[in-house]
Design a protein around this motif. Structure first.
Motif, PDB file in Angstrom:
ATOM      1  N   HIS A  40      -0.159  19.899  -1.896  1.00 10.88           N
ATOM      2  CA  HIS A  40       0.979  19.272  -2.553  1.00 10.88           C
ATOM      3  C   HIS A  40       0.456  18.361  -3.664  1.00 10.88           C
ATOM      4  N   TRP A  41       1.329  17.495  -4.188  1.00  8.67           N
ATOM      5  CA  TRP A  41       0.938  16.742  -5.382  1.00  8.67           C
ATOM      6  C   TRP A  41       0.499  15.312  -5.094  1.00  8.67           C
ATOM      7  N   GLY A  42       0.699  14.812  -3.902  1.00 10.16           N
ATOM      8  CA  GLY A  42       0.212  13.490  -3.552  1.00 10.16           C
ATOM      9  C   GLY A  42       0.744  12.369  -4.416  1.00 10.16           C
ATOM     10  N   ALA A  43       1.970  12.472  -4.859  1.00 10.25           N
ATOM     11  CA  ALA A  43       2.564  11.454  -5.743  1.00 10.25           C
ATOM     12  C   ALA A  43       3.722  10.777  -5.032  1.00 10.25           C
ATOM     13  N   GLY A  44       3.434  10.130  -3.916  1.00  6.27           N
ATOM     14  CA  GLY A  44       4.483   9.492  -3.131  1.00  6.27           C
ATOM     15  C   GLY A  44       5.209   8.412  -3.883  1.00  6.27           C
ATOM     16  N   GLU A  45       4.499   7.698  -4.777  1.00  6.98           N
ATOM     17  CA  GLU A  45       5.147   6.627  -5.532  1.00  6.98           C
ATOM     18  C   GLU A  45       6.248   7.179  -6.438  1.00  6.98           C
ATOM     19  N   LEU A  46       5.986   8.341  -7.036  1.00  2.00           N
ATOM     20  CA  LEU A  46       6.983   8.950  -7.914  1.00  2.00           C
ATOM     21  C   LEU A  46       8.111   9.571  -7.095  1.00  2.00           C
TER      22      LEU A  46
ATOM     23  N   SER B  88       0.850  -1.194   0.000  1.00  2.00           N
ATOM     24  CA  SER B  88       0.000   0.000   0.000  1.00  2.00           C
ATOM     25  C   SER B  88       0.876   1.230   0.000  1.00  2.00           C
ATOM     26  N   GLY B  89       0.394   2.254  -0.719  1.00  2.00           N
ATOM     27  CA  GLY B  89       1.090   3.543  -0.668  1.00  2.00           C
ATOM     28  C   GLY B  89       2.377   3.592  -1.441  1.00  2.00           C
ATOM     29  N   GLY B  90       2.551   2.780  -2.478  1.00  2.00           N
ATOM     30  CA  GLY B  90       3.767   2.834  -3.265  1.00  2.00           C
ATOM     31  C   GLY B  90       4.891   2.088  -2.597  1.00  2.00           C
TER      32      GLY B  90
ATOM     33  N   SER C 124       6.196  21.437 -10.311  1.00  2.00           N
ATOM     34  CA  SER C 124       6.251  22.825  -9.858  1.00  2.00           C
ATOM     35  C   SER C 124       6.126  22.872  -8.337  1.00  2.00           C
ATOM     36  N   LEU C 125       7.042  23.580  -7.707  1.00  2.00           N
ATOM     37  CA  LEU C 125       7.097  23.692  -6.255  1.00  2.00           C
ATOM     38  C   LEU C 125       7.339  25.143  -5.874  1.00  2.00           C
ATOM     39  N   ARG C 126       6.843  25.536  -4.719  1.00  2.00           N
ATOM     40  CA  ARG C 126       7.076  26.901  -4.231  1.00  2.00           C
ATOM     41  C   ARG C 126       8.243  26.885  -3.258  1.00  2.00           C
TER      42      ARG C 126
ATOM     43  N   SER D 219       5.348  14.395  -2.781  1.00  2.00           N
ATOM     44  CA  SER D 219       4.619  13.311  -2.118  1.00  2.00           C
ATOM     45  C   SER D 219       3.600  13.811  -1.106  1.00  2.00           C
ATOM     46  N   GLY D 220       3.706  15.071  -0.719  1.00  2.00           N
ATOM     47  CA  GLY D 220       2.801  15.601   0.297  1.00  2.00           C
ATOM     48  C   GLY D 220       1.345  15.482  -0.108  1.00  2.00           C
ATOM     49  N   SER D 221       0.465  15.537   0.857  1.00  2.00           N
ATOM     50  CA  SER D 221      -0.949  15.276   0.611  1.00  2.00           C
ATOM     51  C   SER D 221      -1.592  16.383  -0.210  1.00  2.00           C
TER      52      SER D 221
END
Length: 900
Positions: A230-236, A11-13, A202-204, A223-225
Motif C-alpha cells: 500500500h502507500w503508507g500515507a496515513g496522515e493524508l 506520532s503517526g499523523g 492508484s488503487l486496485r 494508509s496501509g503499510s
C-alpha cells in the motif's frame, strides 16, 4: 468528556496524535458534540478545525483548555500536510519511475457530441420550405456524435474529468494508470507550494471487498503499510474528505473486472454514487476494466477504449525494452523519436545502429524485428499478438531467452504463457537454494490447481488472503499420470512462484495475486482440461433469452449496448482451447451446447484445427442464434460478431424482387402512386466491411476506371472510407460506413467488372419496393412501428452503433430483405434536382432516374432507410425520403447493391 486532559506525544499523523492517550480526532468530535454543533467527518481536518473554533465560545472555562489544545493539535496536523504530501509524491515517483523508460504511449478512441454546423445550416434552409405539402423530411438535431481518436491517452485525461478506461487483457491499462500517477506526481513536486495540484492515488479494485464502504477502501489503500503493497500515507488518508472537499484527488481505480463478485453490484453502485458526489468539486476519477467484462456499470463516465499497438508503437516498445539500461542507446532512441525531418532521423538512426552494434544489442533488435515483420503472412499471428503490450513483453522475453529452441514461438497465447513461465522459473532457480527447489512441472501443477480454485471462487476476486490460498492448494501433485504423486508443499510453492514473479505477495505475505490476470487464466486453463467437461457447462453459460438477460440500466448518451454479462471464464476457456490438443472436438461439442458464442470465440481466437463438420456445427449454431428474435439482442450481437470473424456465409446473398407494380410513397412522404418495375435482384444486406475490403485490396482507390469524373476529382488522396479502422464499425460483417456516394458508385463499377454483369446502386423506387413489398405497408414488417425490429436509438436497448448485418430477423421485408429500416442510411442512384431538392413525385420524376447519364452527374443523391443514430419513428418508414451531397461521409451512411 474528561476534564483536565493534556497533550501527549504526537506520532503517526493526526490519527496517531494523542490527547492524554486518546485519539485527537475522537476527542475533537466529542468536544464538538458536547457543544451541540453538527459533527463533521473525522477525515476532514479543515472542517474539524472550523467546528472546534465554533465550539470554543460555547464551552465553559474548564473545557476551553482542552479545546485549545485540540485546536493546536489539528492546526499542527494541517500545517504538516504539505510536507507529507511531498513525501507521498516522492514515494509514488520512487515506486513507479523505474518503469517509465519502458512505457510507450497508448492510442485510444472515444465518442463525443458536438454542435453540428452542417445540420444547423440545412435546418435553416429547410424551414423556409416546410410549407410545401410534398416535402416532409426530418430536421436533424443540432448536436451530432463523432468518434475521436486519441494519439495518446494523456489527451483524454486532460480533456475528460471522469473516465472508464477499457481494453483487452494485457492492453496496458495498469501500466497506463501507473504512468499517469507518475506524471501527476512529478507535476505535483514541481508545483508552487501555494497552489498545490492534484494528488494521484492508484488503487486496485481487487482489494475492494464485500461490505466495505468506498471511503474505507480508499483509506485502506492510502494508509496501509508499505509492507502490504500500500502507500503508507496515513496522515493524508486521515484527511481524505478534506482533499475531496477541496477537489484535490485524482483517484485511479484499476481492474473493475478483478473486484470480488460477492455483493458486486452493490459496491459498484456505491462507487458510482461516490464519483457523482465528489466530481463536482473538481476531483478526477479513472476506472479501468476489461472491455468484454464491462457491462456499463459506470455509465456516464467518458468511455475510452485502448487501441492495439500500431507498427510504430511496436517498434518503439521493442527498442525501449532492449536499450533500457544502456544510457547512450536510450538517449539516441529519444532523439530519434523527436527527430523533425527524414534527414535528421536517418542521421540519428545511423548513430543508434552503430551504438547497438558496439553494445551487442543489435542482435537482439534483429531477432525481434525479424520475427515481427509487418506484411509477412507467415508471421501475422505473432505480430497481431505483439500489438498487445503484455503479450509483446512476453514475446520479447521468449525470443531473447538463450535456452529456447531457435525459431519463432508458437503463435498462441497459451504457448507464450507456458514459455514465459518456464523462463521465469529457470531464472528464479538460480536464486534459490537447490534443496528448496521444486521441479518446474510440480510448481506448474500446483499453481494450476490454485488458479482454477481462485477463479471458481470468484467472490474472492483476484487478490486472495494467503490463508485461503493454502487451504485449496494440494499437498501433493501428479504431473505425470504414469507416476505416483509427489510432494508440493503450498508454502514452498508460493515462495518459489513469488521469486519467479509468477505471483505477487507483499513483504508480509498476507495475500496472493497472480502477476497478471492472463497468467492466472493460463494456469486455470491447464487445470480445466483435467475436469469432466460436462461438469463445466455452468461456468460457460450466459443469460440467453430476452427474459433472462438482466437490465443494463441507465447508460451514458453514447455508451454502446454492452455484451452479455461475462461468467469470468471466457479467457480461460479460449486458452484451454489452445492447449486442448486431441480434445478439440470434444471441447467444441460441450461449448456448442452451453454457449455457441464462446465456442465460436475459441474456434477463431485459438485457431483451432477442427474437422469441417465441427466448424460447420459452430457456424450453424451461431446462425440459429442470430435468427431468433426471442434470443437477447446482446447475445445476437455477440453471435454475429464471432460469425463475422469465422467467415459469415450469408454475405453476398441476393434476393429476387419479382416484376410488377407496387404502391410507392405515402400521404406524408409524397402522394401514394403505383409504380411498375421489372424483376431485379437486390442485396439481402448492406455491403459489409469485409466485402468492401476486397475493393480496397484490389487497388480500387488507385484505379480511375471505377470512378465517375466528379468522384475521381473528389477522391484526391483519399485511400479508404472514413472510420475504416474504427473499432466500433470495422468488424467484418458490419455495414461499411463512412462512404460517400462516389465511393459507393465506384465499388459497384468494380464489382460489375469482377462479376461480369451490371452491379449498381438501387434507384429509390427499387429500394422502396424491396423494403415494403407490393401491399403499401408502412414499415418493412407488417403492422406498426416496433423498436425490436430495427437498430435505432429508441426503446430500452438502443445499441448506439452499427451491428452485424441481419440480426433483426423480425424486421425482414416481404421479400426477405433485412436492415431496410435502421442500421445505416443507404445511398441510392436517384439524384436530386439541379438545385439540390427532392424531386416531387409527378413533376418529371422517373422510377429509373440515376441510370445512364445521370450516373455521372455531380448532384445530391437520395438516401433511404434511417440509421442507428436516429430517434424518430417516422424516418424508419419505407416511404421516407432524404438526400445528401454526394461527397457526404458519416458513420451512419452505407449502401447495398442491385443486379438488374
Amino acid at each position: 468528556m474528561t476534564d483536565g486532559l493534556h497533550i501527549g506525544d504526537v506520532s503517526g499523523g493526526i490519527r496517531g496524535s494523542k490527547l492524554a492517550g486518546r485519539d485527537i480526532v475522537e476527542v475533537s468530535i466529542n468536544i464538538i458534540e458536547f457543544a451541540g454543533i453538527e459533527t463533521p467527518s473525522g477525515r476532514n481536518l479543515h472542517a474539524l478545525l472550523r467546528r472546534l473554533k465554533e465550539a470554543l465560545p460555547r464551552l465553559d472555562e474548564s473545557r476551553k483548555a482542552d479545546t485549545l489544545a485540540a485546536i493546536a493539535q489539528v492546526e499542527r496536523a494541517i500545517a504538516d500536510l504539505p510536507g507529507q504530501e511531498r513525501e507521498y509524491l516522492k514515494r509514488v515517483v520512487g515506486k513507479l519511475d523505474e518503469e517509465a523508460p519502458y512505457y510507450v504511449p497508448l492510442s485510444a478512441e472515444t465518442t463525443e457530441s458536438r454542435q453540428s454546423e452542417s445540420s444547423l445550416h440545412r435546418t435553416t434552409r429547410r424551414r423556409q420550405r416546410r410549407a410545401m405539402a410534398d416535402y416532409c423530411e426530418w430536421v436533424p438535431a443540432q448536436r451530432e456524435i463523432q468518434r475521436v481518436r486519441l494519439d495518446d491517452l494523456q489527451e483524454g485525461v486532460e480533456k475528460y474529468p471522469c473516465i472508464t478506461l477499457l481494453g483487452d487483457p494485457g492492453s496496458g491499462k495498469t501500466t497506463a494508470i501507473e504512468m499517469l500517477a507518475l506524471r501527476l506526481a512529478h507535476k505535483g513536486l514541481k508545483s508552487d507550494p501555494g497552489r498545490p495540484g492534484l494528488l494521484p492515488l492508484s488503487l486496485r479494485l481487487s482489494e475492494f471487498e464485500a461490505g466495505m464502504e468506498v471511503e474505507d477502501f480508499i483509506v485502506q489503500g492510502w494508509s496501509g503499510s508499505l509492507q502490504g503493497n500500500h502507500w503508507g500515507a496515513g496522515e493524508l488518508a486521515a484527511n481524505l474528505e478534506g482533499y475531496l472537499d477541496q477537489g484535490r484527488l485524482f483517484l485511479l481505480l484499476d481492474a473493475l473486472n478483478e473486484m470480488p463478485r460477492e455483493q458486486y453490484n452493490d459496491r459498484v453502485g456505491r462507487l458510482r454514487q461516490f464519483i457523482d458526489r465528489w466530481q463536482v468539486n473538481g476531483n478526477r476519477f479513472l476506472v479501468s476494466c476489461r472491455v468484454l467484462d464491462y457491462g456499463e456499470e459506470l455509465q456516464g463516465l467518458q468511455r475510452i477504449e485502448i487501441l492495439p499497438l500500431n507498427d510504430n508503437q511496436v517498434q518503439h516498445f521493442v527498442m525501449s525494452e532492449i536499450t533500457a539500461g544502456d544510457r547512450t542507446c536510450e538517449v539516441l532512441w529519444s532523439l530519434l523519436l523527436e527527430a523533425g525531418s527524414d534527414e535528421e532521423s536517418a542521421r540519428v538512426w545511423g548513430y543508434l545502429a552503430t551504438e547497438l552494434e558496439r553494445s551487442g544489442l543489435s542482435k537482439h533488435w534483429e531477432t525481434i524485428t525479424q520475427a515481427l515483420v509487418p506484411g509477412d503472412e507467415s508471421k501475422r499471428g505473432l505480430l497481431e499478438m505483439a500489438r498487445n503490450p503484455y503479450l509483446l513483453t512476453v514475446i520479447i522475453d521468449v525470443l531473447l531467452d538463450e535456452d529456447r529452441d531457435q525459431g519463432r514461438p508458437d503463435p498462441g497465447r497459451a504457448q507464450l504463457m507456458a514459455n514465459f513461465a518456464t523462463i521465469q522459473m529457470n531464472w528464479a532457480r538460480n536464486k534459490v537454494n537447490s534443496r528448496e527447489w521444486l521441479d518446474n512441472d510440480v510448481q506448474e501443477e500446483s499453481l494450476s490447481v490454485l488458479a482454477f480454485e481462485m477463479q471458481r471462487r470468484a467472490s474472492f476476486g483476484t487478490l486472495v488472503k494467503t490463508e485461503h490460498v493454502k487451504a485449496v492448494m494440494p499437498e501433493t501433485v501428479q504431473p505425470d499420470p504414469q507416476w505416483p504423486p509427489v510432494p508440493a508443499p503450498p508454502d514452498r510453492v508460493l515462495v518459489l512462484a513469488a521469486s519467479a514473479n509468477i505471483i505477487e505477495m507483499p513483504p508480509d505475505r498476507s495475500s496472493v495475486r497472480f502477476y497478471h490476470q492472463l497468467l492466472q487464466e493460463y494456469f486455470a486453463a491447464r487445470s480445466m482440461l483435467r475436469h469432466d467437461l460436462s461438469s463445466l457447462h455452468e461456468l460457460w453459460r450466459w443469460p440467453w433469452r430476452r427474459e433472462e438477460m438482466p437490465q443494463v440500466g441507465q447508460r451514458g448518451e453514447f455508451d454502446p449496448l454492452p455484451p452479455p454479462p461475462p461468467t469470468g471464464w471466457e479467457e480461460t476457456t479460449v486458452l484451454t482451447a489452445e492447449i486442448a490438443s486431441g480434445r478439440h472436438g470434444e471441447l467444441m461439442r460441450h461449448l456448442i451446447d452451453a454457449n455457441p458464442v464462446l465456442a465460436g470465440r475459441c474456434l477463431h481466437e485459438a485457431r483451432m484445427n477442427v474437422e469441417d463438420t465441427t466448424r460447420d456445427a459452430v457456424i450453424d449454431a451461431l446462425l440459429a442464434t442470430i435468427a431468433q428474435p426471442g434470443i437477447s439482442l446482446r447475445v445476437r450481437i455477440s453471435a454475429g460478431d464471432v460469425l463475422g470473424y469465422l467467415g459469415d456465409p450469408r454475405l453476398g446473398e441476393l434476393v429476387t424482387v419479382p416484376a410488377g407494380a407496387f404502391l410507392m410513397g405515402s400521404e406524408l412522404h409524397g402522394p401514394p402512386h403505383e409504380v411498375s418495375l421489372p424483376e431485379y435482384r437486390i442485396a439481402k444486406f448492406p455491403v459489409t466491411h469485409a466485402e468492401y475490403a476486397r475493393f480496397l485490396e484490389s487497388g480500387g482507390y488507385e484505379d480511375r476506371r471505377w470512378w465517375t469524373e466528379a468522384g475521381w476529382k473528389w477522391k484526391g488522396n483519399t485511400t479508404e472510407p472514413e472510420y475504416w479502422d474504427d473499432q466500433w464499425f470495422s468488424k467484418p460483417n458490419y455495414p461499411v460506413v463512412g462512404v460517400s456516394w462516389y465511393e459507393a458508385a465506384a465499388y459497384c463499377r468494380w464489382q460489375s467488372a469482377e462479376l461480369g454483369q451490371e452491379v449498381r446502386l438501387p434507384t429509390e423506387a427499387e429500394w422502396e419496393k424491396a423494403a415494403r413489398g407490393h401491399d403499401g405497408r408502412q414499415f418493412p414488417w407488417a403492422g406498426g412501428f416496433d423498436v425490436d425490429n430495427l437498430n435505432i436509438r429508441l426503446g430500452e436497448e438502443p445499441v448506439n452503433r452499427t451491428t452485424p448485418v441481419g440480426i433483426y430477423s423480425a424486421g425482414s421485408s416481404p421479400y426477405g430483405v433485412l436492415d431496410c429500416a435502421g442500421q445505416v442510411w443507404e445511398w441510392c442512384s436517384t439524384p436530386t434536382t439541379s438545385d439540390y431538392r427532392l424531386r416531387p413525385y409527378g413533376e418529371g420524376w422517373s422510377a429509373h432516374e440515376g441510370q445512364g447519364a445521370d450516373a455521372e452527374a455531380a448532384l445530391g443523391r437520395i438516401v433511404r432507410g434511417a440509421s442507428w443514430t436516429d430517434r424518430q419513428e417516422e424516418v424508419a418508414a419505407c416511404a421516407y425520403r432524404e438526400w445528401f451531397y454526394p461527397d457526404f461521409r458519416s458513420f451512419d451512411r452505407g449502401f447495398r447493391v442491385v443486379i438488374p
